[in-house]
Design a protein around this motif. Structure first.
Motif, short mmCIF file in Angstrom:
data_model
loop_
_atom_site.label_atom_id
_atom_site.label_comp_id
_atom_site.label_asym_id
_atom_site.label_seq_id
_atom_site.Cartn_x
_atom_site.Cartn_y
_atom_site.Cartn_z
N SER A 1 45.76 36.12 39.61
CA SER A 1 45.78 37.52 40.03
C SER A 1 47.19 38.07 40.22
CB SER A 1 44.98 37.68 41.33
OG SER A 1 45.52 36.87 42.35
N SER A 2 48.18 37.20 40.31
CA SER A 2 49.56 37.68 40.48
C SER A 2 50.10 38.34 39.23
CB SER A 2 50.47 36.51 40.87
OG SER A 2 50.49 35.52 39.86
N VAL A 3 49.55 37.98 38.07
CA VAL A 3 50.05 38.50 36.79
C VAL A 3 49.54 39.92 36.57
CG1 VAL A 3 50.04 38.21 34.29
CG2 VAL A 3 50.29 36.22 35.78
N LYS A 4 50.47 40.85 36.38
CA LYS A 4 50.14 42.26 36.17
C LYS A 4 50.16 42.66 34.70
CE LYS A 4 50.16 42.70 40.64
NZ LYS A 4 48.86 42.72 41.37
N ILE A 5 51.03 42.02 33.93
CA ILE A 5 51.25 42.44 32.54
C ILE A 5 51.24 41.24 31.60
CG2 ILE A 5 52.82 43.60 30.93
CD1 ILE A 5 54.02 45.09 33.30
N THR B 1 40.29 33.13 31.13
CA THR B 1 40.00 33.73 32.43
C THR B 1 41.13 34.68 32.79
OG1 THR B 1 38.86 31.73 33.18
CG2 THR B 1 39.53 33.31 34.87
N LEU B 2 40.78 35.97 32.89
CA LEU B 2 41.72 37.00 33.34
C LEU B 2 41.31 37.41 34.74
CD1 LEU B 2 41.74 39.21 30.10
CD2 LEU B 2 43.34 37.39 30.72
N SER B 3 42.23 37.39 35.68
CA SER B 3 41.89 37.64 37.08
C SER B 3 42.11 39.09 37.48
CB SER B 3 42.74 36.74 37.99
OG SER B 3 42.49 35.38 37.73
N GLU B 4 41.33 39.53 38.48
CA GLU B 4 41.52 40.86 39.07
C GLU B 4 42.96 40.96 39.56
OE1 GLU B 4 39.97 44.64 40.03
OE2 GLU B 4 38.99 42.96 39.02
N GLY B 5 43.60 42.05 39.23
CA GLY B 5 45.03 42.23 39.52
C GLY B 5 45.81 42.53 38.25
N LEU B 6 45.31 42.03 37.12
CA LEU B 6 45.91 42.35 35.83
C LEU B 6 45.75 43.85 35.57
CD1 LEU B 6 47.17 41.15 33.21
CD2 LEU B 6 44.85 41.00 32.31
N GLU B 7 46.82 44.48 35.05
CA GLU B 7 46.79 45.93 34.82
C GLU B 7 46.94 46.32 33.36
OE1 GLU B 7 49.89 47.39 37.31
OE2 GLU B 7 48.86 46.85 39.19
N THR B 8 47.75 45.58 32.62
CA THR B 8 48.07 45.98 31.24
C THR B 8 47.99 44.80 30.30
OG1 THR B 8 49.57 47.72 32.03
CG2 THR B 8 49.82 47.00 29.74
N ILE B 9 47.26 44.99 29.20
CA ILE B 9 47.21 44.01 28.11
C ILE B 9 47.90 44.66 26.92
CG2 ILE B 9 45.74 42.60 26.63
CD1 ILE B 9 43.58 42.76 28.78
N THR C 1 45.66 20.74 27.13
CA THR C 1 44.92 21.74 26.36
C THR C 1 44.28 22.76 27.28
OG1 THR C 1 42.94 20.34 26.37
CG2 THR C 1 44.45 20.13 24.49
N THR C 2 44.33 22.50 28.60
CA THR C 2 43.88 23.47 29.60
C THR C 2 45.09 23.94 30.38
OG1 THR C 2 41.71 22.42 29.82
CG2 THR C 2 42.42 23.84 31.62
N VAL C 3 45.41 25.22 30.27
CA VAL C 3 46.63 25.75 30.86
C VAL C 3 46.29 26.69 32.01
CG1 VAL C 3 48.71 27.12 30.47
CG2 VAL C 3 47.90 25.55 28.70
N ASN C 4 46.77 26.36 33.20
CA ASN C 4 46.63 27.23 34.36
C ASN C 4 48.01 27.83 34.68
OD1 ASN C 4 43.81 26.71 35.04
ND2 ASN C 4 44.50 24.65 35.57
N ILE C 5 48.14 29.12 34.48
CA ILE C 5 49.39 29.78 34.81
C ILE C 5 49.54 29.77 36.33
CG2 ILE C 5 50.72 31.92 34.61
CD1 ILE C 5 50.10 30.64 31.92
N PRO C 6 50.67 29.34 36.87
CA PRO C 6 50.84 29.30 38.32
C PRO C 6 51.02 30.69 38.91
CG PRO C 6 52.88 28.69 37.25
CD PRO C 6 51.86 28.84 36.15
N GLU C 7 50.57 30.88 40.15
CA GLU C 7 50.77 32.16 40.83
C GLU C 7 52.21 32.33 41.28
OE1 GLU C 7 48.16 33.61 43.75
OE2 GLU C 7 46.34 32.84 42.81
N THR C 8 52.86 31.21 41.61
CA THR C 8 54.24 31.28 42.06
C THR C 8 55.07 30.16 41.44
OG1 THR C 8 53.83 29.88 44.01
CG2 THR C 8 53.60 32.27 44.30
N ILE C 9 56.33 30.45 41.24
CA ILE C 9 57.32 29.46 40.84
C ILE C 9 58.56 29.72 41.69
CG2 ILE C 9 58.88 28.70 39.00
CD1 ILE C 9 56.73 29.28 36.98
#
Length: 221
Positions: free
Chosen positions: A86-90, A106-114, A36-44
């Protein structure tokens, strides 16, 4: 002649995410985990995760596993917390729409477009801090987040994307019936066109001294 179609990678024992690799970048297209807690990975696979695709976490759709190329679970409606690195831009259209249990974001610095409807109908979401790196928040991005009471806005917010399809096409916070007060951060110089159009419960706006321009229909209705 035979036609080949690149298929998304299937989540395996090392990943709860369905994804596709595009050059040196990865796009998350689905989730089959049970947390129920999802952490999107910075790299795959050693490549940066830069996008969350359309409806990747859409809690309304049923799992689609007919051909084994795209995976979701009903557990999406149980997700309470999401961290986007922070890797996610869009965040693409409807990326997290209908995540009915989502309370912490939690949205990290680096995101540009929602993009449009990215968090639409996340009706348990109470607050959101949008990082200063965000320059574009599309219409209906937080549409019908009916319990949203606090929004920290980015100083770099320049524009709203949308269409003339309907009244809310350019309104990021339409239907946010508990959003009664907003603060425009110091450093923001202009309020985008239609920024708070349709925020019918808004009672108080705290203006930063740095603001020199109010966009067209910014506070319409």
């Amino acid at each position: 002649s035979s036609q080949t179609t690149e298929k998304p990678v299937i989540p395996n024992s090392e990943s709860d995410f369905a994804y596709k690799v595009e050059g040196e970048e990865v796009t998350i297209i689905g989730y089959k985990g049970t947390s129920t807690t999802v952490n999107i990975p910075e790299t795959i696979e050693g490549k940066k995760v830069t996008k969350i695709s359309e409806k990747a976490f859409d809690g309304f759709e049923k799992p689609t596993e007919d051909d084994g190329t795209y995976c979701k679970t009903n557990n999406i409606n149980s997700i309470t917390s999401i961290h986007i690195p922070s890797s996610v831009k869009i965040l693409k259209t409807g990326a997290f729409t209908n995540c009915y249990s989502l309370k912490s974001l939690t949205l990290s610095e680096g995101l540009e477009t929602i993009c449009e409807g990215a968090f639409a109908c996340c009706d348990q979401l109470l607050s959101v801090n949008i990082p200063d790196s965000v320059t574009n928040i599309s219409g209906r991005a937080f549409n019908n987040c009916t319990n949203l009471t606090e929004v920290e806005l980015p100083v770099s917010w320049e524009s709203i994307s949308g269409s003339n399809y309907n009244y809310n096409a350019y309104t990021p916070f339409s239907g946010c019936s508990k959003l009664t007060e907003i603060t425009l951060p110091e450093g923001m110089t202009g309020i985008p066109d239609y920024a708070f159009r349709g925020c019918t419960s808004l009672k108080k706006v705290n203006f930063a001294e740095s603001i020199i321009e109010i966009g067209h229909s910014a506070f319409e209705n």
